[in-house]
Design a protein around this motif. Structure first.
Motif, PDB file in Angstrom:
ATOM      1  N   GLY A 145       4.536  84.680  24.437  1.00 58.42           N
ATOM      2  CA  GLY A 145       4.010  84.144  25.686  1.00 58.42           C
ATOM      3  C   GLY A 145       4.650  82.824  26.044  1.00 58.42           C
ATOM      4  N   SER A 146       4.724  81.906  25.080  1.00 55.49           N
ATOM      5  CA  SER A 146       5.331  80.599  25.344  1.00 55.49           C
ATOM      6  C   SER A 146       6.821  80.735  25.640  1.00 55.49           C
ATOM      7  N   ALA A 147       7.515  81.618  24.891  1.00 55.17           N
ATOM      8  CA  ALA A 147       8.943  81.814  25.127  1.00 55.17           C
ATOM      9  C   ALA A 147       9.192  82.396  26.515  1.00 55.17           C
ATOM     10  N   SER A 148       8.397  83.379  26.890  1.00 46.37           N
ATOM     11  CA  SER A 148       8.530  83.971  28.209  1.00 46.37           C
ATOM     12  C   SER A 148       8.205  82.952  29.292  1.00 46.37           C
ATOM     13  N   ALA A 149       7.203  82.084  29.015  1.00 44.05           N
ATOM     14  CA  ALA A 149       6.817  81.062  29.988  1.00 44.05           C
ATOM     15  C   ALA A 149       7.943  80.072  30.217  1.00 44.05           C
ATOM     16  N   LEU A 150       8.563  79.583  29.142  1.00 46.91           N
ATOM     17  CA  LEU A 150       9.628  78.593  29.287  1.00 46.91           C
ATOM     18  C   LEU A 150      10.864  79.220  29.925  1.00 46.91           C
ATOM     19  N   GLN A 151      11.129  80.488  29.593  1.00 45.29           N
ATOM     20  CA  GLN A 151      12.255  81.175  30.239  1.00 45.29           C
ATOM     21  C   GLN A 151      12.005  81.312  31.745  1.00 45.29           C
ATOM     22  N   GLY A 152      10.783  81.723  32.108  1.00 42.61           N
ATOM     23  CA  GLY A 152      10.458  81.846  33.527  1.00 42.61           C
ATOM     24  C   GLY A 152      10.453  80.515  34.245  1.00 42.61           C
ATOM     25  N   LEU A 153       9.945  79.464  33.575  1.00 43.34           N
ATOM     26  CA  LEU A 153       9.953  78.135  34.164  1.00 43.34           C
ATOM     27  C   LEU A 153      11.380  77.698  34.462  1.00 43.34           C
ATOM     28  N   THR A 154      12.282  77.935  33.524  1.00 42.56           N
ATOM     29  CA  THR A 154      13.684  77.568  33.724  1.00 42.56           C
ATOM     30  C   THR A 154      14.286  78.320  34.895  1.00 42.56           C
ATOM     31  N   GLN A 155      14.033  79.618  34.942  1.00 40.35           N
ATOM     32  CA  GLN A 155      14.610  80.451  35.994  1.00 40.35           C
ATOM     33  C   GLN A 155      14.156  80.028  37.384  1.00 40.35           C
ATOM     34  N   PHE A 156      12.856  79.850  37.559  1.00 44.10           N
ATOM     35  CA  PHE A 156      12.355  79.564  38.894  1.00 44.10           C
ATOM     36  C   PHE A 156      12.544  78.095  39.272  1.00 44.10           C
ATOM     37  N   THR A 157      12.632  77.205  38.292  1.00 49.19           N
ATOM     38  CA  THR A 157      12.936  75.805  38.612  1.00 49.19           C
ATOM     39  C   THR A 157      14.358  75.673  39.143  1.00 49.19           C
ATOM     40  N   ILE A 158      15.306  76.331  38.464  1.00 49.50           N
ATOM     41  CA  ILE A 158      16.693  76.321  38.953  1.00 49.50           C
ATOM     42  C   ILE A 158      16.759  76.934  40.348  1.00 49.50           C
ATOM     43  N   GLY A 159      16.042  78.051  40.539  1.00 50.38           N
ATOM     44  CA  GLY A 159      16.023  78.684  41.854  1.00 50.38           C
ATOM     45  C   GLY A 159      15.433  77.781  42.919  1.00 50.38           C
ATOM     46  N   ALA A 160      14.328  77.093  42.586  1.00 50.62           N
ATOM     47  CA  ALA A 160      13.686  76.205  43.557  1.00 50.62           C
ATOM     48  C   ALA A 160      14.593  75.042  43.942  1.00 50.62           C
ATOM     49  N   ILE A 161      15.351  74.529  42.971  1.00 54.00           N
ATOM     50  CA  ILE A 161      16.288  73.447  43.271  1.00 54.00           C
ATOM     51  C   ILE A 161      17.429  73.949  44.153  1.00 54.00           C
ATOM     52  N   ALA A 162      17.862  75.191  43.906  1.00 53.28           N
ATOM     53  CA  ALA A 162      19.035  75.717  44.608  1.00 53.28           C
ATOM     54  C   ALA A 162      18.738  76.137  46.044  1.00 53.28           C
ATOM     55  N   VAL A 163      17.522  76.651  46.307  1.00 53.30           N
ATOM     56  CA  VAL A 163      17.215  77.245  47.609  1.00 53.30           C
ATOM     57  C   VAL A 163      17.458  76.290  48.788  1.00 53.30           C
ATOM     58  N   PRO A 164      17.014  75.024  48.742  1.00 54.86           N
ATOM     59  CA  PRO A 164      17.245  74.165  49.917  1.00 54.86           C
ATOM     60  C   PRO A 164      18.710  73.958  50.259  1.00 54.86           C
ATOM     61  N   PHE A 165      19.611  74.214  49.311  1.00 50.46           N
ATOM     62  CA  PHE A 165      21.034  74.054  49.571  1.00 50.46           C
ATOM     63  C   PHE A 165      21.651  75.293  50.232  1.00 50.46           C
ATOM     64  N   ALA A 166      20.843  76.365  50.369  1.00 50.64           N
ATOM     65  CA  ALA A 166      21.376  77.584  50.983  1.00 50.64           C
ATOM     66  C   ALA A 166      21.756  77.359  52.439  1.00 50.64           C
ATOM     67  N   GLY A 167      20.944  76.553  53.149  1.00 48.91           N
ATOM     68  CA  GLY A 167      21.235  76.282  54.551  1.00 48.91           C
ATOM     69  C   GLY A 167      21.186  77.541  55.395  1.00 48.91           C
ATOM     70  N   GLU A 168      22.022  77.557  56.440  1.00 48.84           N
ATOM     71  CA  GLU A 168      22.041  78.721  57.326  1.00 48.84           C
ATOM     72  C   GLU A 168      23.470  79.088  57.713  1.00 48.84           C
TER      73      GLU A 168
END
Length: 411
Positions: A326-349
């Motif tokens: 559970g903890s391993a899956s949580a930290l893996q998911g946290l890493t994945q979606f944190t990177i995604g959240a940081i990247a999304v605003p740079f997508a622009g249009e």
């Protein structure tokens, strides 16, 4: 499990065809509309962290039911949000609740499988997960023809209710004797063990950067296809769905590929795929008239790379951590979606901003591969991990806690 894993794509993808409409209705620009997606992604990351930690001590079902219930409540709140800021808040809390489904689905699979069997089971679950980004934007495009973005969130609320009812039928995969006492000390020790494991760092990081390219594509694609190429919402949804088939098809390749093509090699191929995607979209951005025949393969490669690499990266990350799945899956998911959240605003249009943002993710993934990921491969499962479900007692329970293979487990 596939439906629970699909909470993320459902909440992220269904309203994408209405992005331009939402921005106009609330009087905001593209980047502010994309922040509502970023908020949901941050919520998904936080929710996975919380649910994953508590699921190791309370079992899988209780945190799951609470989280999906929370997802339902704040999906309804999105329907009535009067401005962009309250919508962003509701989206964040919606993501926190939905994160429980994403993380617990992976933890349940790890409770029962390891090694190559884990990769195959993750591929099966992710096949169902892959249907969400195909069907969600098509449904969203159809709904945009008859309602507005608020109506889309109303439909999402109905799907959340269905998930809540369905989650009550999920069997508990973590019996009381295998649960871990929680507290700051044990949680800190678990996370320290995860961060010391090169396999976890490489697996979680590779998935995060490759999927970051997908999140960038998701955030920018509606503006690109509808404003640059003048697609209707329905036409855009169909194109989005076609690209989504790359995720499904390449996920399932993991089930039939020969054993010598190891998980590490497959993950390397996925990194090469997202790098090629960035190059294709970048060439289209600087070419006259921005040829669509370059953009579409680039988008397809982005989703296909994620589908091909993610089951392997997740399996690599979770391989050594059956007792703290559970903890391993949580930290893996946290890493994945944190990177995604940081990247999304740079997508622009624009094509340029999307290609540059995906390219940065690709460079980060390559760097991780040639440093932390050197020499890493997925281990074969121990005798304990073979089979679908093993009931153990006595010395075997101590061995589970210590993650020591046992020569003759009793089924």
């Amino acid at each position: 499990l596939g439906a629970l894993s699909a909470v993320g794509p459902l909440s992220l993808d269904m309203y994408i065809p209405s992005f331009p409409q939402l921005a106009s209705d609330l009087g905001v620009d593209a980047s502010q509309a994309q922040i509502s997606m970023t908020a949901c992604m941050i919520g998904l990351a936080v929710g996975q962290l919380i649910a994953g930690i508590f699921s190791d001590s309370l079992g899988r079902r209780k945190p799951l039911s609470f989280g999906i219930g929370m997802f339902l409540v704040f999906s309804i709140a999105c329907v009535f949000a009067p401005n962009i800021w309250l919508l962003i808040l509701a989206r964040f809390l919606q993501g926190v609740g939905g994160g429980s489904g994403v993380v617990i689905a992976r933890a349940v699979v790890r409770d029962r499988f390891a090694g190559d069997a884990l990769v195959k089971m993750l591929a099966t679950v992710m096949m169902l997960l892959g249907l969400a980004p195909i069907l969600a934007p098509i449904l969203g495009g159809l709904l945009t023809e008859v309602t507005n973005w608020r109506g889309i969130f109303a439909v999402l609320s109905g799907l959340a209710l269905a998930l809540l009812i369905g989650s009550t039928f999920l069997p508990e995969s973590l019996p009381p004797e295998r649960r871990r006492n929680r507290g700051f000390g044990p949680v800190r020790a678990d996370f320290a063990a995860l961060l010391r494991d090169r396999m976890f760092l490489y697996g979680a990081g590779a998935v995060a950067f490759v999927s970051g390219g997908v999140f960038i594509y998701i955030a920018g694609s509606s503006f690109i296809f509808q404003r640059i190429y003048h697609f209707t919402p329905l036409q855009y949804s169909i194109a989005f769905a076609i690209n989504g088939t790359g995720f499904v098809l390449f996920t399932q390749l993991n089930r039939i590929l020969p054993p010598w093509l190891t998980s590490s090699r497959r993950q390397t191929i996925a990194i090469g795929g997202v790098t090629s995607a960035a190059l294709l979209i970048g060439i289209a951005a600087i070419a006259p008239s921005h040829p669509l025949w370059l953009v579409l393969p680039g988008c397809f490669l982005t989703t296909a790379s994620h589908g091909f690499g993610s089951p392997n990266g997740i399996a690599i990350a979770l391989q050594n951590h059956g007792a703290r799945a559970g903890s391993a899956s949580a930290l893996q998911g946290l890493t994945q979606f944190t990177i995604g959240a940081i990247a999304v605003p740079f997508a622009g249009e624009s094509l340029t901003s999307v290609s540059v943002a995906i390219g940065v993710c690709a460079v980060c993934a390559i760097t991780l591969r040639v440093t932390v990921g050197r020499g890493i491969k997925l281990n074969h499962p121990s005798p304990l991990d073979r089979g679908e479900e093993i009931l153990l007692d006595g010395p075997a329970e101590s061995a589970i806690a210590a993650e020591i293979p046992i020569s003759q487990p009793r089924r």
